[in-house]
Scaffold this motif. Sequence first.
Motif, PDB file in Angstrom:
ATOM      1  N   ARG A   7      55.943  23.811  27.911  1.00  0.00           N
ATOM      2  CA  ARG A   7      57.167  23.763  28.033  1.00  0.00           C
ATOM      3  C   ARG A   7      57.775  24.902  29.097  1.00  0.00           C
ATOM      4  N   GLY A   8      58.660  24.302  29.934  1.00  0.00           N
ATOM      5  CA  GLY A   8      59.107  25.320  31.103  1.00  0.00           C
ATOM      6  C   GLY A   8      57.946  25.582  32.347  1.00  0.00           C
ATOM      7  N   LEU A   9      56.762  24.930  32.258  1.00  0.00           N
ATOM      8  CA  LEU A   9      55.919  25.192  33.293  1.00  0.00           C
ATOM      9  C   LEU A   9      56.027  24.509  34.302  1.00  0.00           C
ATOM     10  N   SER A  10      55.414  24.574  35.425  1.00  0.00           N
ATOM     11  CA  SER A  10      55.309  23.748  36.635  1.00  0.00           C
ATOM     12  C   SER A  10      54.414  22.571  36.247  1.00  0.00           C
ATOM     13  N   ILE A  11      54.742  21.224  36.515  1.00  0.00           N
ATOM     14  CA  ILE A  11      53.951  20.072  36.241  1.00  0.00           C
ATOM     15  C   ILE A  11      52.814  20.204  37.074  1.00  0.00           C
ATOM     16  N   ARG A  12      52.899  20.444  38.485  1.00  0.00           N
ATOM     17  CA  ARG A  12      51.883  20.382  39.529  1.00  0.00           C
ATOM     18  C   ARG A  12      50.973  21.586  39.165  1.00  0.00           C
ATOM     19  N   ASP A  13      51.280  22.730  38.650  1.00  0.00           N
ATOM     20  CA  ASP A  13      50.508  23.825  38.167  1.00  0.00           C
ATOM     21  C   ASP A  13      49.687  23.461  37.070  1.00  0.00           C
ATOM     22  N   THR A  14      50.255  22.836  36.272  1.00  0.00           N
ATOM     23  CA  THR A  14      49.848  22.610  34.918  1.00  0.00           C
ATOM     24  C   THR A  14      48.486  21.515  35.174  1.00  0.00           C
ATOM     25  N   GLY A  15      49.020  20.453  36.023  1.00  0.00           N
ATOM     26  CA  GLY A  15      47.872  19.549  36.393  1.00  0.00           C
ATOM     27  C   GLY A  15      46.820  20.054  37.197  1.00  0.00           C
ATOM     28  N   THR A  16      46.802  21.086  37.773  1.00  0.00           N
ATOM     29  CA  THR A  16      45.957  21.820  38.585  1.00  0.00           C
ATOM     30  C   THR A  16      45.012  22.676  37.752  1.00  0.00           C
ATOM     31  N   ARG A  17      45.643  23.393  36.620  1.00  0.00           N
ATOM     32  CA  ARG A  17      44.852  24.260  35.834  1.00  0.00           C
ATOM     33  C   ARG A  17      44.269  23.110  34.704  1.00  0.00           C
ATOM     34  N   GLU A  18      44.830  22.235  34.293  1.00  0.00           N
ATOM     35  CA  GLU A  18      44.269  21.442  33.146  1.00  0.00           C
ATOM     36  C   GLU A  18      44.448  19.961  33.394  1.00  0.00           C
ATOM     37  N   PRO A  19      43.458  19.588  34.359  1.00  0.00           N
ATOM     38  CA  PRO A  19      43.481  18.264  34.851  1.00  0.00           C
ATOM     39  C   PRO A  19      43.314  17.098  33.893  1.00  0.00           C
ATOM     40  N   GLY A  20      42.328  17.555  33.222  1.00  0.00           N
ATOM     41  CA  GLY A  20      41.919  16.722  32.102  1.00  0.00           C
ATOM     42  C   GLY A  20      42.773  16.545  31.027  1.00  0.00           C
ATOM     43  N   HIS A  21      43.472  17.614  30.592  1.00  0.00           N
ATOM     44  CA  HIS A  21      44.548  17.625  29.664  1.00  0.00           C
ATOM     45  C   HIS A  21      45.644  16.723  30.109  1.00  0.00           C
ATOM     46  N   VAL A  22      46.105  17.024  30.952  1.00  0.00           N
ATOM     47  CA  VAL A  22      47.268  16.128  31.727  1.00  0.00           C
ATOM     48  C   VAL A  22      47.014  14.604  31.757  1.00  0.00           C
ATOM     49  N   ALA A  23      45.666  14.514  32.379  1.00  0.00           N
ATOM     50  CA  ALA A  23      45.575  13.046  32.324  1.00  0.00           C
ATOM     51  C   ALA A  23      45.436  12.333  31.028  1.00  0.00           C
ATOM     52  N   ALA A  24      44.541  12.990  30.083  1.00  0.00           N
ATOM     53  CA  ALA A  24      44.665  12.648  28.836  1.00  0.00           C
ATOM     54  C   ALA A  24      45.996  12.035  28.114  1.00  0.00           C
ATOM     55  N   TRP A  25      46.747  13.304  28.454  1.00  0.00           N
ATOM     56  CA  TRP A  25      48.101  12.987  27.700  1.00  0.00           C
ATOM     57  C   TRP A  25      49.115  11.746  28.302  1.00  0.00           C
ATOM     58  N   LEU A  26      48.799  11.564  29.747  1.00  0.00           N
ATOM     59  CA  LEU A  26      49.684  10.678  30.483  1.00  0.00           C
ATOM     60  C   LEU A  26      48.819   9.123  30.259  1.00  0.00           C
ATOM     61  N   ALA A  27      47.495   9.321  29.528  1.00  0.00           N
ATOM     62  CA  ALA A  27      47.241   7.953  29.337  1.00  0.00           C
ATOM     63  C   ALA A  27      46.760   7.430  27.750  1.00  0.00           C
ATOM     64  N   ASP A  28      47.055   8.504  27.262  1.00  0.00           N
ATOM     65  CA  ASP A  28      46.821   8.124  25.715  1.00  0.00           C
ATOM     66  C   ASP A  28      48.387   8.615  24.795  1.00  0.00           C
ATOM     67  N   PRO A  29      48.983   7.486  24.124  1.00  0.00           N
ATOM     68  CA  PRO A  29      49.980   7.945  23.486  1.00  0.00           C
ATOM     69  C   PRO A  29      49.660   9.054  22.269  1.00  0.00           C
ATOM     70  N   GLN A  30      48.642   9.009  21.808  1.00  0.00           N
ATOM     71  CA  GLN A  30      48.245   9.798  20.651  1.00  0.00           C
ATOM     72  C   GLN A  30      48.043  11.361  20.972  1.00  0.00           C
ATOM     73  N   ALA A  31      47.543  11.471  22.273  1.00  0.00           N
ATOM     74  CA  ALA A  31      46.996  12.984  22.883  1.00  0.00           C
ATOM     75  C   ALA A  31      48.232  13.691  22.940  1.00  0.00           C
ATOM     76  N   ARG A  32      47.688  14.957  22.581  1.00  0.00           N
ATOM     77  CA  ARG A  32      48.879  15.986  22.628  1.00  0.00           C
ATOM     78  C   ARG A  32      48.015  17.478  22.747  1.00  0.00           C
ATOM     79  N   PRO A  33      47.300  17.563  24.019  1.00  0.00           N
ATOM     80  CA  PRO A  33      46.731  18.554  24.420  1.00  0.00           C
ATOM     81  C   PRO A  33      47.565  19.934  24.733  1.00  0.00           C
ATOM     82  N   HIS A  34      48.736  19.854  24.845  1.00  0.00           N
ATOM     83  CA  HIS A  34      49.395  21.004  24.987  1.00  0.00           C
ATOM     84  C   HIS A  34      49.925  21.645  23.571  1.00  0.00           C
ATOM     85  N   GLY A  35      49.462  20.759  22.462  1.00  0.00           N
ATOM     86  CA  GLY A  35      49.800  21.373  21.139  1.00  0.00           C
ATOM     87  C   GLY A  35      51.126  21.016  20.521  1.00  0.00           C
TER      88      GLY A  35
END
Length: 184
Positions: free
Chosen positions: A74-102
Amino acid sequence: MCHAATRAMKAGFFPSGDESAERDARAVLAPLRARRNTRVIASPARVARETAAWIADAFEIVPAFDDIDYGRWRGLSIRDTGTREPGHVAAWLADPQARPHGGESVAMLAARVADALAFSDHLNARERCIVVTHAIVVKAALAHALGMPLASVYTMDIAPLSATVLRRASPADAWTAELPHASA
């Protein structure tokens, strides 16, 4: 109806829930001004409340139409989050059940939105209802109403201030949709 654009949206940040509209769009929304027998509902988010105030003198706030909970993103840069957590962002964008951000998964959001749509079945059939909410909520509502796979939300594009019309004659009937058309 998707709420007005925010600076956070344009700058590529996950919403915090407290963003205001980037500009006053009440003149653009004048044709949508709520008429008699129109119920207006807004997400609790500030931008949704502001947008609803442009089309109605009074509206209800319904938490079921709130934005997805982005958890620690919440409130973070999408680009920076994608750089720091590429696997988590990719999972969240591919799997409707994923919630790596908590926060909420897309599936959790979709269940909440489906319950809110079920509530609309109890409205007076002659009553028009405008819901001012978030793009992801509109996507989840469309997927639910049209019986589309939940992953279809990743292929939809809902613009700020666009209107999507969902209709059905009765709870026993199928939903029909007029897909997004720009109000602005």
